[in-house]
Every structure is written in structure tokens, then in C-alpha cells.
Design a protein around this motif. Structure first.
Motif, mmCIF file in Angstrom:
data_model
loop_
_atom_site.group_PDB
_atom_site.id
_atom_site.type_symbol
_atom_site.label_atom_id
_atom_site.label_comp_id
_atom_site.label_asym_id
_atom_site.label_seq_id
_atom_site.Cartn_x
_atom_site.Cartn_y
_atom_site.Cartn_z
ATOM 1 N N ILE A 1 0.847 -1.190 0.000
ATOM 2 C CA ILE A 1 0.000 0.000 0.000
ATOM 3 C C ILE A 1 0.888 1.248 0.000
ATOM 4 O O ILE A 1 1.736 1.397 0.889
ATOM 5 C CB ILE A 1 -0.952 -0.013 1.216
ATOM 6 C CG1 ILE A 1 -1.845 -1.277 1.149
ATOM 7 C CG2 ILE A 1 -1.795 1.252 1.270
ATOM 8 C CD1 ILE A 1 -2.742 -1.494 2.346
ATOM 9 N N ALA A 2 0.715 2.092 -1.020
ATOM 10 C CA ALA A 2 1.577 3.272 -1.176
ATOM 11 C C ALA A 2 0.778 4.525 -0.850
ATOM 12 O O ALA A 2 -0.262 4.786 -1.466
ATOM 13 C CB ALA A 2 2.108 3.340 -2.609
ATOM 14 N N LEU A 3 1.277 5.287 0.149
ATOM 15 C CA LEU A 3 0.596 6.508 0.581
ATOM 16 C C LEU A 3 1.362 7.728 0.076
ATOM 17 O O LEU A 3 2.609 7.733 0.089
ATOM 18 C CB LEU A 3 0.521 6.577 2.119
ATOM 19 C CG LEU A 3 -0.639 5.844 2.800
ATOM 20 C CD1 LEU A 3 -0.592 4.359 2.503
ATOM 21 C CD2 LEU A 3 -0.598 6.066 4.315
ATOM 22 N N ARG A 4 0.633 8.757 -0.342
ATOM 23 C CA ARG A 4 1.249 10.026 -0.730
ATOM 24 C C ARG A 4 1.232 10.981 0.466
ATOM 25 O O ARG A 4 0.543 10.735 1.460
ATOM 26 C CB ARG A 4 0.448 10.663 -1.880
ATOM 27 C CG ARG A 4 0.448 9.834 -3.158
ATOM 28 C CD ARG A 4 -0.231 10.580 -4.269
ATOM 29 N NE ARG A 4 -1.639 10.866 -3.926
ATOM 30 C CZ ARG A 4 -2.377 11.757 -4.598
ATOM 31 N NH1 ARG A 4 -1.851 12.463 -5.572
ATOM 32 N NH2 ARG A 4 -3.646 11.944 -4.249
ATOM 33 N N ASP B 1 14.031 7.864 13.576
ATOM 34 C CA ASP B 1 14.439 8.485 14.835
ATOM 35 C C ASP B 1 13.900 9.922 14.780
ATOM 36 O O ASP B 1 12.725 10.094 14.462
ATOM 37 C CB ASP B 1 15.947 8.395 15.058
ATOM 38 C CG ASP B 1 16.364 6.931 15.357
ATOM 39 O OD1 ASP B 1 17.540 6.586 15.185
ATOM 40 O OD2 ASP B 1 15.465 6.137 15.715
ATOM 41 N N ASP B 2 14.718 10.980 15.042
ATOM 42 C CA ASP B 2 14.068 12.294 14.965
ATOM 43 C C ASP B 2 14.307 12.942 13.617
ATOM 44 O O ASP B 2 13.967 14.100 13.402
ATOM 45 C CB ASP B 2 14.557 13.289 16.032
ATOM 46 C CG ASP B 2 15.087 12.556 17.228
ATOM 47 O OD1 ASP B 2 15.675 13.148 18.132
ATOM 48 O OD2 ASP B 2 14.886 11.384 17.190
ATOM 49 N N GLN B 3 14.932 12.224 12.663
ATOM 50 C CA GLN B 3 15.232 12.876 11.377
ATOM 51 C C GLN B 3 14.044 12.747 10.433
ATOM 52 O O GLN B 3 13.578 11.650 10.145
ATOM 53 C CB GLN B 3 16.473 12.237 10.734
ATOM 54 C CG GLN B 3 16.777 12.874 9.371
ATOM 55 C CD GLN B 3 18.177 12.599 8.864
ATOM 56 O OE1 GLN B 3 18.766 11.587 9.225
ATOM 57 N NE2 GLN B 3 18.706 13.499 8.049
ATOM 58 N N LEU B 4 13.552 13.915 9.960
ATOM 59 C CA LEU B 4 12.482 13.937 8.964
ATOM 60 C C LEU B 4 13.110 13.593 7.618
ATOM 61 O O LEU B 4 13.977 14.322 7.133
ATOM 62 C CB LEU B 4 11.852 15.330 8.932
ATOM 63 C CG LEU B 4 10.604 15.527 8.052
ATOM 64 C CD1 LEU B 4 9.440 14.674 8.572
ATOM 65 C CD2 LEU B 4 10.212 17.008 8.017
ATOM 66 N N VAL B 5 12.724 12.456 7.024
ATOM 67 C CA VAL B 5 13.308 12.062 5.728
ATOM 68 C C VAL B 5 12.355 12.401 4.576
ATOM 69 O O VAL B 5 12.790 12.682 3.459
ATOM 70 C CB VAL B 5 13.697 10.567 5.708
ATOM 71 C CG1 VAL B 5 14.889 10.301 6.627
ATOM 72 C CG2 VAL B 5 12.526 9.675 6.079
ATOM 73 N N VAL B 6 11.054 12.364 4.842
ATOM 74 C CA VAL B 6 10.064 12.732 3.822
ATOM 75 C C VAL B 6 9.069 13.678 4.492
ATOM 76 O O VAL B 6 8.569 13.385 5.581
ATOM 77 C CB VAL B 6 9.326 11.486 3.267
ATOM 78 C CG1 VAL B 6 8.215 11.907 2.283
ATOM 79 C CG2 VAL B 6 10.304 10.544 2.553
ATOM 80 N N ALA B 7 8.841 14.845 3.860
ATOM 81 C CA ALA B 7 7.891 15.829 4.409
ATOM 82 C C ALA B 7 6.762 16.012 3.405
ATOM 83 O O ALA B 7 7.002 16.447 2.265
ATOM 84 C CB ALA B 7 8.601 17.146 4.665
ATOM 85 N N GLU B 8 5.554 15.617 3.827
ATOM 86 C CA GLU B 8 4.380 15.695 2.940
ATOM 87 C C GLU B 8 4.681 15.153 1.530
ATOM 88 O O GLU B 8 4.348 15.791 0.525
ATOM 89 C CB GLU B 8 3.902 17.143 2.848
ATOM 90 C CG GLU B 8 3.221 17.624 4.136
ATOM 91 C CD GLU B 8 2.562 18.992 3.941
ATOM 92 O OE1 GLU B 8 3.155 19.970 4.424
ATOM 93 O OE2 GLU B 8 1.500 19.034 3.277
ATOM 94 N N GLY B 9 5.355 14.010 1.517
ATOM 95 C CA GLY B 9 5.601 13.341 0.233
ATOM 96 C C GLY B 9 6.793 13.861 -0.536
ATOM 97 O O GLY B 9 7.053 13.418 -1.657
ATOM 98 N N GLU B 10 7.546 14.802 0.057
ATOM 99 C CA GLU B 10 8.772 15.293 -0.585
ATOM 100 C C GLU B 10 9.988 14.741 0.162
ATOM 101 O O GLU B 10 10.058 14.877 1.391
ATOM 102 C CB GLU B 10 8.834 16.837 -0.538
ATOM 103 C CG GLU B 10 8.117 17.512 -1.711
ATOM 104 C CD GLU B 10 8.536 16.955 -3.072
ATOM 105 O OE1 GLU B 10 7.638 16.605 -3.868
ATOM 106 O OE2 GLU B 10 9.761 16.809 -3.330
ATOM 107 N N VAL B 11 10.933 14.141 -0.543
ATOM 108 C CA VAL B 11 12.151 13.627 0.093
ATOM 109 C C VAL B 11 12.979 14.831 0.559
ATOM 110 O O VAL B 11 13.304 15.718 -0.244
ATOM 111 C CB VAL B 11 12.969 12.762 -0.889
ATOM 112 C CG1 VAL B 11 14.254 12.264 -0.254
ATOM 113 C CG2 VAL B 11 12.129 11.582 -1.379
#
Ligand SMILES: O=c1ccc(O)c[nH]1
Ligand SMILES: [Fe+2]
Length: 350
Positions: free
Chosen positions: A321-324, A331-341
Motif C-alpha cells: 500500500i503506497a501513501l502520498r 528516529d528524529d530525522q524527517l526524511v520525507v515531508a508531505e511526500g517530498e524527500v
């Protein structure tokens, strides 16, 4: 549009060269009745042109009476290879297997990889293979993200649709897919370009909300309404929503196996040449729709088997299942923000 056989062979030559095929290697092409004959021929010709010793292993068709649909990921675990020890030995003898049948999520695949044999899965249509021809930049981006994920102790996923999911990590390894099998014992899938791991057994918790446009495989459908999954102790315990929730509930219940509700691999997409829209332009039987699994910035989660990483859940029902538009933290690092890497920088397409 259609790729011609000469182009397909040339692409296989490039991907097999990236997979370290040369005149010291043996290559087995694994096929069944539904394998794309053009793919089998191109893989064979390309391996020969690279000087490898090539052989073809054809297995009789296999159908499980409870399997539905033709998507190769719709019924996992038992395959045409199950129980065929002679064929498995023949495959283990190869340095590289080009799998045009699909052994993924079968115990036999893990047994073969443990012998050091490499496996490259290639079951998508030639035109999809061409659009997502792998390169070393793909590998570098995926490995940069893997360097962050493999150290992580928790993955959290949130979204404006209402997802709020936490998965403690560490029990299982990080798995990368960058499109070629270049290390002993490595499995990879052309096309791909994403990474994932599994939550620690019985520890994933929270809510995942499939929003309109999110993708359910193997249904090969875009959700037209929200579906809410409640997850407790690593298992989906509730599936809320309208018709599409009912369809998902009914489909999973059909397998009559509590293990189908276990959370399987979780990760994110890093392939810019994969498109969210592509699935809508293909027939359901064209392939397994790797665009949906790999598109840049998705959150890909799944349910069911964990045999790929040595787990004991060998259940035939596997939902990808792929979510946008999710926020994914490792951990605390944001790797994807609202679908943007957004991180790590080396995983972003510049
Ligand atoms: O490449 C793939 C394909 C299917 C899957 O479940 C995982 N990775
Ligand atoms: Fe999957």
C-alpha cells in the motif's frame, strides 16, 4: 509505445553488467508459461554477449486453488519451485538468476540467496523496464537513505489525512532495491529504487489512513475514499471506511489466516522515474506495478509475509500500500515531508 528487441537486449546488457555478469559467470534465466518471451530472450542474449555461461530453467505453471487474480504478488509463498528440489539445485548452481517468474516472498528464494547466488527479478513490461532503467545514481541515493534507516530505532509516519503510526525498529535488517544484483547473495528488482525494513515483531502501533489517491496492490486501485487501519501490537486490528474498506476487509478475511494482518515491510520511494499516475495507464495484468512501490516520496507499507528477512510469517496474502503526502521520520530525522524527500541530502534527486 513499444521497446524493440534490440533496445531490450542492450538494456539487459547494461543491467547485467551492473550486476557483475562477465565471462567468469553463469546465468540462469528462470521462466514459466506467463514469462514475457521478449524479456527471456533479451536476458539470454545479453548474458551471452557478456560472455557468461547461460541456461534456462522453465518450471511448469503453478496455480494455488485459493489464489485470485494474475498479479504475481497476489498469492505469495508457494510457487512453481516449491518442493522441486532438483530445479532449486539447478538454480543454486548459477552465479546470477534472472527471475522472470517471481520467487519473491518464498522461502526458496531465501535458501537460494544463502548459497551466494544473486537474483534479479524482472517481470515488468519492457516499456516499464526502459522508463526505469537503473543507474549508479539510483544506487547511491538508496544507499544514502539506507545508511540512516539501518541505524534507526523507530520510524514514525504522520499525515494530514490522520495517519499517526510508530514502528520500533532494530530486529530486522534494512533492505534496499536499486535495480541490479551486484553483491553475492543479493536480491534486487529491476525496476525499483526504494528501501524498507520490518517493524520489531508485535511492536508497530497507531493509525494509518489511506487517503484518496493512495494505491492498494495487488488490487491495482487508487483509493477513492479514505480507509483507516488501526494497528496494535504489530497487527491490523480494525479496517474502517466505506465500500473500499469493506472490500479490503473481505479480501483479507478470505485467506482465513490471522497472519495476513501482520505489518510487513515499511519504507519509502526514491525513484523519480516512477510515476504515481502510471498504474492508471496499464492493464491489471501488465505487471505488478512497480511505479506504485517506487515513486519518489511515497510511504510504502505492506501486510503479511516476513520470510524475506528470516521471519516465520509465510502467509499468502501480501498487500503493498503506497501513501502520498506523508511525513516520515526515522528516529528524529524527517526524511520525507508531505511526500517530498528532504533527507538525507545524498538521497535527494538534485
Ligand atoms: O520489489 C518488490 C516487489 C514487491 C514487494 O512486495 C516488494 N518489493
Ligand atoms: Fe511488498
Amino acid at each position: 509505445m513499444a521497446v524493440n528487441n534490440s533496445q531490450l537486449t542492450e538494456m539487459f546488457e547494461r543491467v547485467l553488467a551492473l550486476s557483475k555478469v562477465d565471462n567468469t559467470q553463469s546465468v540462469a534465466v528462470l521462466k514459466s508459461h506467463y514469462s514475457d518471451a521478449r524479456t527471456v530472450q533479451a536476458a539470454t542474449d545479453a548474458a551471452l554477449r557478456l560472455g557468461a555461461k547461460v541456461y534456462i530453467v522453465e518450471l511448469p505453471s503453478f496455480n494455488h486453488p485459493r489464489a485470485m487474480g494474475n498479479d504475481m504478488t497476489a498469492y505469495c509463498g508457494d510457487t512453481a519451485l516449491t518442493g522441486n528440489l532438483a530445479a532449486q539445485r539447478a538454480l543454486e548452481a548459477a552465479d546470477l538468476i534472472v527471475d522472470t517468474m517471481m520467487l519473491l516472498h518464498s522461502p526458496e528464494q531465501e535458501q537460494i540467496l544463502k548459497t551466494g547466488t544473486r537474483i534479479l527479478l524482472a517481470v515488468e513490461p519492457p516499456e516499464v523496464l526502459a522508463r526505469m532503467l537503473p543507474n549508479e545514481e539510483d544506487k547511491a541515493r538508496v544507499l544514502a537513505a539506507a545508511a540512516v534507516l539501518e541505524k534507526a530505532r523507530i520510524m514514525t509516519v504522520k499525515s494530514s489525512a490522520g495517519s499517526d503510526f510508530r514502528a520500533p525498529l532494530g530486529q530486522y535488517p534494512t533492505v534496499t532495491e536499486y535495480g541490479y544484483a551486484d553483491e553475492p547473495g543479493r536480491w534486487d528488482h529491476w525496476p525499483s529504487g526504494f528501501l524498507f525494513t520490518w517493524p520489531n515483531e508485535e511492536q508497530a502501533e497507531g493509525v494509518l489512513v489511506l487517503d484518496v489517491g493512495d494505491i492498494l496492490l495487488p488490487f491495482k486501485s487508487y483509493a477513492r475514499e479514505r480507509i483507516t487501519l488501526e494497528i496494535e501490537k504489530g497487527f491490523v486490528t480494525q479496517i474502517h471506511g466505506g465500500f473500499e474498506a469493506e472490500y479490503l476487509r473481505d479480501y483479507m478475511r478470505y485467506f482465513n489466516d490471522p497472519e495476513v494482518y501482520g505489518i510487513s515491510h515499511i519504507g519509502w520511494g526514491l525513484q523519480p522515474r516512477a510515476q504515481w499516475t502510471a498504474m492508471g495507464l496499464h492493464d491489471k495484468n501488465d505487471g505488478m506495478c512497480m511505479d506504485a512501490r517506487a515513486f519518489y516520496g511515497n510511504f510504502l507499507f505492506s501486510t503479511g509475509p516476513n520470510t524475506e528477512v528470516g521471519g516465520t510469517r509465510k502467509t499468502p496474502c501480501h498487500m503493498d500500500i503506497a501513501l502520498r503526502r506523508c511525513d516520515i521520520r526515522v528516529d528524529d530525522q524527517l526524511v520525507v515531508a508531505e511526500g517530498e524527500v528532504v533527507a538525507p541530502e545524498a538521497s535527494r534527486v538534485r
